[in-house]
Design an enzyme around this catalytic site. Sequence first.
Site, short mmCIF file in Angstrom:
data_model
loop_
_atom_site.label_atom_id
_atom_site.label_comp_id
_atom_site.label_asym_id
_atom_site.label_seq_id
_atom_site.Cartn_x
_atom_site.Cartn_y
_atom_site.Cartn_z
N PRO A 1 0.83 -1.21 0.00
CA PRO A 1 0.00 0.00 0.00
C PRO A 1 0.86 1.26 0.00
CG PRO A 1 0.18 -0.85 2.22
CD PRO A 1 0.89 -1.84 1.32
N CYS B 1 4.68 28.88 -15.33
CA CYS B 1 4.24 29.41 -16.62
C CYS B 1 3.64 28.33 -17.50
CB CYS B 1 5.42 30.08 -17.32
SG CYS B 1 6.09 31.37 -16.28
N1 LLP Z 1 3.02 -1.47 -5.97
C1 LLP Z 1 3.33 -1.17 -7.25
C2 LLP Z 1 4.06 -2.15 -8.05
C3 LLP Z 1 2.97 0.08 -7.78
O1 LLP Z 1 3.26 0.36 -9.04
C4 LLP Z 1 2.26 1.02 -6.97
C5 LLP Z 1 1.89 2.34 -7.50
C6 LLP Z 1 1.98 0.66 -5.64
C7 LLP Z 1 2.36 -0.60 -5.18
C8 LLP Z 1 1.28 1.58 -4.70
O2 LLP Z 1 0.01 1.90 -5.12
P1 LLP Z 1 -0.97 2.73 -4.16
O3 LLP Z 1 -1.28 1.87 -2.96
O4 LLP Z 1 -0.31 3.98 -3.77
O5 LLP Z 1 -2.17 2.97 -5.01
N2 LLP Z 1 1.19 9.11 -9.18
C9 LLP Z 1 -0.13 8.51 -9.18
C10 LLP Z 1 -0.13 7.11 -8.62
C11 LLP Z 1 0.84 6.19 -9.33
C12 LLP Z 1 0.86 4.81 -8.73
C13 LLP Z 1 1.96 3.99 -9.29
N3 LLP Z 1 2.12 2.70 -8.70
C14 LLP Z 1 -1.08 9.43 -8.44
O6 LLP Z 1 -0.65 10.47 -7.94
O7 LLP Z 1 -2.28 9.17 -8.37
#
Ligand code: LLP
Length: 418
Positions: A274, A342
């Site tokens: 997570p 900008c």
């Molecule tokens: N594991 C892997 C292999 C991942 O690629 C990711 C996120 C996670 C875990 C964690 O996911 P989470 O629990 O945070 O959803 N920049 C984007 C989110 C990109 C997520 C990329 N991978 C945003 O700001 O919404």
Amino acid sequence: MDYFEYRSGELFAEGVPIRRIAREVGTPAYVYSLATLRRHFRVFDQAFAQLSHLVCFSMKANSNLAVLRAFVKEGGGFDIVSAGELFRALKAGAEPKKIVFSGVGKKKQEIEYALSAGILMFNVESEQELALLNEIARGAGKKAPISLRVNPDVDPKTHPYISTGMKKNKFGIDVQRSLEVYKRALSFSHLEVVGVDCHIGSQLTTIPPFVDALSRVKVFVEALRKEGACIRYLDLGGGLGIRYKDEEPPHPEEYAGALIQGLEGLDVTLILEPGRVIVGNAGILVTEVLYLKETDEKKFVVVDGGMNDLIRPALYGSYQGIRPVVERKGEMIVADVVGPICESGDFFAKDRQIPRPQPGDLLAVMSAGAYGFTMSSNYNSHPKAAEVLVDGENFDVVRARENLEDLIKGEVIPPALQ
Ligand code: LLP
């Protein structure tokens, strides 16, 4: 639940008025609440208490050393995607045996570094990576523990940029081909196949895609055991969403309940990665109003933080709550809250109803603890914001605001130009 609340009309992080932090540290500044970080970690971790499991915080969401240390102290591990993240995790005191390494583009040096650190496992995303890893492990006289990241082809029903487990995405290995690739992995002398992995996307607000993915990947555990592999781990990635506006994501207990049910009878250690759900609502970005610009058509609240500090609205059109740090009674206006960069895409909010602010007012951009600072840049040569960690009545600057010298670190004017 988080610890950002109004007391007598003023926003606090735990026991500290945001105004005090802004006065002492300046703006823009990220402010994290330690009590919230701990609470979110514990709620998530405890939801899986009845299973053998390991929570590997996905540090791309927030990689500040102090934040990582808080999770180390909770017994957490980390999901990393680069040598830089491994370096940070180790600096924060992480146990290598609680680190998993994901990512489609691991470089040779990064693999060597992780292998020598002795991480728990490599989540391999392609056949070529598998072969490279085997070569590197042979050179090092080691066996590299691996799982394959299976792309289960399920639609996570989230923003296309953060959906990762569909056939059309670059991530993982096609579920149809996975068994064949696994068999190849088993034939390599310097790899040890220890797990099965998947991650289908981020900011998921319903359970079925997770359960679907689980049912598609768990078959590999049995199939691989039949092939003689000693499968110990099932890594289901991260992705559980949070409330930014009016989303109603499942509670971690509900999420865990569904996964636990889906895992019935399978003897594995569950790994979870997570990110957002732990840190997203544990942080805010504090910014100061510089100007209120009004035209016949629109009103713009120009603030000192921008897309360089928090790119999510610009990149995904995503919603971030905006709250005045000191509540204002009186006229409400509808305005775009924009930064100094900008680019017309440099906004935190569009057509948002807020109390008419004055220059010097402070605004809090809410839910900024995940993918906030970690995605920030120096665009337009703005030094990166300070990061602050609040703990009860106290706070610490856990990353100093960058200064102008930091902006040119490593830059050289060659002799011919001198
Ligand atoms: N594991 C892997 C292999 C991942 O690629 C990711 C996120 C996670 C875990 C964690 O996911 P989470 O629990 O945070 O959803 N920049 C984007 C989110 C990109 C997520 C990329 N991978 C945003 O700001 O919404």
